[in-house]
Design an enzyme around this catalytic site. Sequence first.
Site, mmCIF file in Angstrom:
data_model
loop_
_atom_site.group_PDB
_atom_site.id
_atom_site.type_symbol
_atom_site.label_atom_id
_atom_site.label_comp_id
_atom_site.label_asym_id
_atom_site.label_seq_id
_atom_site.Cartn_x
_atom_site.Cartn_y
_atom_site.Cartn_z
ATOM 1 N N PRO A 1 -28.114 -5.012 18.657
ATOM 2 C CG PRO A 1 -29.045 -4.266 20.703
ATOM 3 C CD PRO A 1 -27.880 -3.950 19.496
ATOM 4 C CD GLU A 2 -29.972 -9.572 14.082
ATOM 5 O OE1 GLU A 2 -30.684 -10.331 13.657
ATOM 6 O OE2 GLU A 2 -28.908 -9.987 13.911
#
Length: 283
Positions: A2-3
Amino acid sequence: MPELPEVETVRRGLSPAMEGAVIKKAAVNRPDLRWPFPERMAERLTGRCVTALRRRSKYILADLDSGETLLVHLGMSGRMTVSGDPLGRFVHDHPKAQKHDHVVFDMDNGARITFNDPRRFGAMDLLETATADQHKLLAVLGPEPLGNSFHEEHLIAAFSGRNTPVKSALLDQGIIAGLGNIYVCEALFRAGISPKRKAGQIAAPRVGALVPIIKDVLTDAIKAGGSSLRDFRQADGELGYFQHSFDVYGREGEACRRAGCGGTVGRITQSGRSSFYCGKCQR
């Protein structure tokens, strides 16, 4: 992995169920994830009030009234979901316990926060709140891309003299905290810059113009709830939708979406990661 937009989306989803609430019971169901949990973690969390829920780069930080801060990293497959929220934002009841529910927080407001991580690449740690920024994972981070300390002068100075590709420079967490592969590809497309260009060879005005573009890309992604690639889910279990707005990421062989371009999205590998870009309009 996840960013920033995905992590911020999760933080915002957790906030109404956790901020200002007491962890009535913390259950830790295994000794470790990516690394061992802190000693007596369940005991140190039980009975503590979450005074603030923050994000630093790709980490969620829960400040506690004990003077400690819980650091959470979702890893590749980690999810933090809410059930039984009395505020009515999450309609599902508490689900049956799952095999990979490694950490569970029962809040005094009736909400349950479950950290599920099948691949166990996630992590949790307990830090002293007053010195949290000095933790080895946080001390090396650059400015937040959505904060005031990320500005044109900072990026121009950071790129000056760098012989690495601009894609690699933007992924350097010491230059900008939280940017990842997906959103760097999208920002470079909007800026019309090839990911192969050397960072130090890009004219200062073009480098400076990247700053508001990066902010816009991240803001748009957060509004859309992040991107549901592989395992990401929001805190209420729903999918994010920004992947439907990708201009280049994952669109190899498809037509460029820039009006009047007529080019085709290509893919190259840089430092083991896929870079998607239009070779015609990104220079």
